[in-house]
Write a protein that holds these residues in place. Sequence first.
Motif, PDB file in Angstrom:
ATOM      1  N   LYS A   1      64.961 -66.744  92.385  1.00 19.26           N
ATOM      2  CA  LYS A   1      64.817 -67.032  93.813  1.00 19.26           C
ATOM      3  C   LYS A   1      66.081 -66.634  94.550  1.00 19.26           C
ATOM      4  O   LYS A   1      67.188 -66.715  94.009  1.00 19.26           O
ATOM      5  CB  LYS A   1      64.547 -68.516  94.047  1.00 19.26           C
ATOM      6  CG  LYS A   1      63.170 -68.949  93.659  1.00 19.26           C
ATOM      7  CD  LYS A   1      62.964 -70.394  94.041  1.00 19.26           C
ATOM      8  CE  LYS A   1      61.573 -70.842  93.717  1.00 19.26           C
ATOM      9  NZ  LYS A   1      61.365 -72.240  94.082  1.00 19.26           N
ATOM     10  N   ASN A   2      65.886 -66.286  95.775  1.00 23.69           N
ATOM     11  CA  ASN A   2      67.013 -65.962  96.635  1.00 23.69           C
ATOM     12  C   ASN A   2      67.653 -67.268  97.110  1.00 23.69           C
ATOM     13  O   ASN A   2      66.983 -68.082  97.760  1.00 23.69           O
ATOM     14  CB  ASN A   2      66.531 -65.128  97.826  1.00 23.69           C
ATOM     15  CG  ASN A   2      67.672 -64.603  98.662  1.00 23.69           C
ATOM     16  OD1 ASN A   2      68.830 -64.959  98.440  1.00 23.69           O
ATOM     17  ND2 ASN A   2      67.353 -63.758  99.616  1.00 23.69           N
ATOM     18  N   PRO A   3      68.925 -67.523  96.811  1.00 27.22           N
ATOM     19  CA  PRO A   3      69.544 -68.797  97.195  1.00 27.22           C
ATOM     20  C   PRO A   3      69.643 -68.970  98.716  1.00 27.22           C
ATOM     21  O   PRO A   3      69.582 -70.083  99.216  1.00 27.22           O
ATOM     22  CB  PRO A   3      70.924 -68.745  96.553  1.00 27.22           C
ATOM     23  CG  PRO A   3      71.182 -67.309  96.286  1.00 27.22           C
ATOM     24  CD  PRO A   3      69.849 -66.660  96.086  1.00 27.22           C
TER      25      PRO A   3
ATOM     26  N   SER B   1      66.445 -70.455 100.015  1.00 27.95           N
ATOM     27  CA  SER B   1      66.361 -71.887  99.700  1.00 27.95           C
ATOM     28  C   SER B   1      67.190 -72.704 100.677  1.00 27.95           C
ATOM     29  O   SER B   1      66.753 -73.754 101.152  1.00 27.95           O
ATOM     30  CB  SER B   1      66.846 -72.145  98.278  1.00 27.95           C
ATOM     31  OG  SER B   1      66.058 -71.465  97.345  1.00 27.95           O
ATOM     32  N   ILE B   2      68.383 -72.218 100.970  1.00 21.89           N
ATOM     33  CA  ILE B   2      69.266 -72.941 101.907  1.00 21.89           C
ATOM     34  C   ILE B   2      68.647 -72.950 103.295  1.00 21.89           C
ATOM     35  O   ILE B   2      68.641 -73.983 103.983  1.00 21.89           O
ATOM     36  CB  ILE B   2      70.664 -72.289 101.915  1.00 21.89           C
ATOM     37  CG1 ILE B   2      71.344 -72.499 100.566  1.00 21.89           C
ATOM     38  CG2 ILE B   2      71.521 -72.869 103.033  1.00 21.89           C
ATOM     39  CD1 ILE B   2      72.633 -71.720 100.397  1.00 21.89           C
TER      40      ILE B   2
END
Length: 123
Positions: A27-29, A32-33
């Motif tokens: 996943k792309n962090p 998520s943020i």
Amino acid sequence: MAEEKKTSKKAEKEEKTSKSAKKKSKKNPFKSIASFFKSVKAEGKKVVWAKPMEVLRNTVIVLVVVAIVGVCIYLVDTGLSLGMKGLKNLAETETTASETVTEESTSDVVLEEDTAETTEAAE
């Protein structure tokens, strides 16, 4: 042959699911943020904030209760301190009143009595 087609199809499906599982683990962090802060913003909009007059009234109530409890604690502390000082002074006055005889006179009296006893026993 029909069985071979079924097994090859199963193998293809398993291969696809394993590829999608690998994609999910990477996943792309930053996404998520970003989704986290979007959900925080959405929850913040749901909050019902108190009106300024309610906040002021509740603050005054808290300060009054704290002042009353503080005065009560001060009065109890002062009363107990005075009570202990009174008991200490009472104990000191009773002790000094009963000990009116000085050490010198007591020692002299005991010495004279001991000397008189020893001389009588020696005779």
